[in-house]
Scaffold this motif. Sequence first.
Motif, PDB file in Angstrom:
ATOM      1  N   LEU A 106     -63.618 -31.271  23.771  1.00 48.64           N
ATOM      2  CA  LEU A 106     -62.623 -30.703  24.035  1.00 48.64           C
ATOM      3  C   LEU A 106     -61.203 -31.116  23.216  1.00 48.64           C
ATOM      4  CD1 LEU A 106     -62.797 -29.751  27.559  1.00 48.64           C
ATOM      5  CD2 LEU A 106     -62.803 -28.114  26.290  1.00 48.64           C
ATOM      6  N   TRP A 107     -60.704 -32.184  22.252  1.00 50.54           N
ATOM      7  CA  TRP A 107     -60.457 -32.988  22.073  1.00 50.54           C
ATOM      8  C   TRP A 107     -60.096 -32.347  20.700  1.00 50.54           C
ATOM      9  CZ3 TRP A 107     -57.456 -37.125  23.906  1.00 50.54           C
ATOM     10  CH2 TRP A 107     -58.005 -37.569  24.606  1.00 50.54           C
ATOM     11  N   GLY A 108     -58.698 -32.013  20.632  1.00 53.20           N
ATOM     12  CA  GLY A 108     -57.655 -31.408  19.724  1.00 53.20           C
ATOM     13  C   GLY A 108     -57.743 -29.929  19.242  1.00 53.20           C
ATOM     14  N   THR A 109     -58.055 -29.334  21.131  1.00 53.24           N
ATOM     15  CA  THR A 109     -57.811 -27.979  21.654  1.00 53.24           C
ATOM     16  C   THR A 109     -56.491 -27.599  22.484  1.00 53.24           C
ATOM     17  OG1 THR A 109     -59.818 -28.005  23.447  1.00 53.24           O
ATOM     18  CG2 THR A 109     -60.731 -27.840  20.959  1.00 53.24           C
ATOM     19  N   ARG A 110     -56.803 -26.852  22.450  1.00 53.31           N
ATOM     20  CA  ARG A 110     -55.386 -26.685  23.769  1.00 53.31           C
ATOM     21  C   ARG A 110     -56.353 -27.113  25.218  1.00 53.31           C
ATOM     22  NH1 ARG A 110     -54.885 -20.034  23.637  1.00 53.31           N
ATOM     23  NH2 ARG A 110     -57.235 -19.667  22.973  1.00 53.31           N
ATOM     24  N   LEU A 111     -57.175 -27.266  25.533  1.00 51.27           N
ATOM     25  CA  LEU A 111     -57.502 -28.062  26.207  1.00 51.27           C
ATOM     26  C   LEU A 111     -57.807 -29.711  26.258  1.00 51.27           C
ATOM     27  CD1 LEU A 111     -60.007 -24.834  27.303  1.00 51.27           C
ATOM     28  CD2 LEU A 111     -57.725 -25.367  28.379  1.00 51.27           C
ATOM     29  N   GLY A 112     -57.473 -29.783  25.181  1.00 52.37           N
ATOM     30  CA  GLY A 112     -57.384 -31.610  25.025  1.00 52.37           C
ATOM     31  C   GLY A 112     -56.708 -32.345  26.177  1.00 52.37           C
TER      32      GLY A 112
END
Length: 156
Positions: free
Chosen positions: A38-44
């Motif tokens: 999830l790092w670097g996503t909207r859910l990071g």
Amino acid sequence: MEGTFFVAAILIGIASGLRTMTGIAVASLSARYWGLGLWGTRLGFMSAQIAAIVLSVFAVLEYIYDLLPSAGNRTAVGPLLARIFTGALSGACVAVGAAESITAGAVAGCLGAVAGCYGGYAARKAAIRAVGSVPAALAEDIVAVGLAVLAVWMVI
């Protein structure tokens, strides 16, 4: 395997329907420690250590609260909406971790949460008649954690 993320999102949604905080706690722990990307996503933000800790503490507190005779009705509007929200968020996490559609994961998580809420309610009532309230609650906790962990393992 195509579609596996959708099944995983439904399963983690069911876990959220059984126990509001379990799905998102397992999703956050998985993002932080077990490789749910999830790092670097909207859910990071779910990958942050503080999120994993806080959501895990809330899940444990929910397990304890559920053992109390004064625990509220899961099918009331407020608790049901909370389960739908956490089901959507945890389903979205599973989908994004599998590099799939966040919307499809959220929808699957919502559907799973509603099924888990009402199906879990019926199963819990039957289990209480068969084995008593505390064993029924503990069994439901185990099922919720097991489904959430299985869902994450399906996409990691």
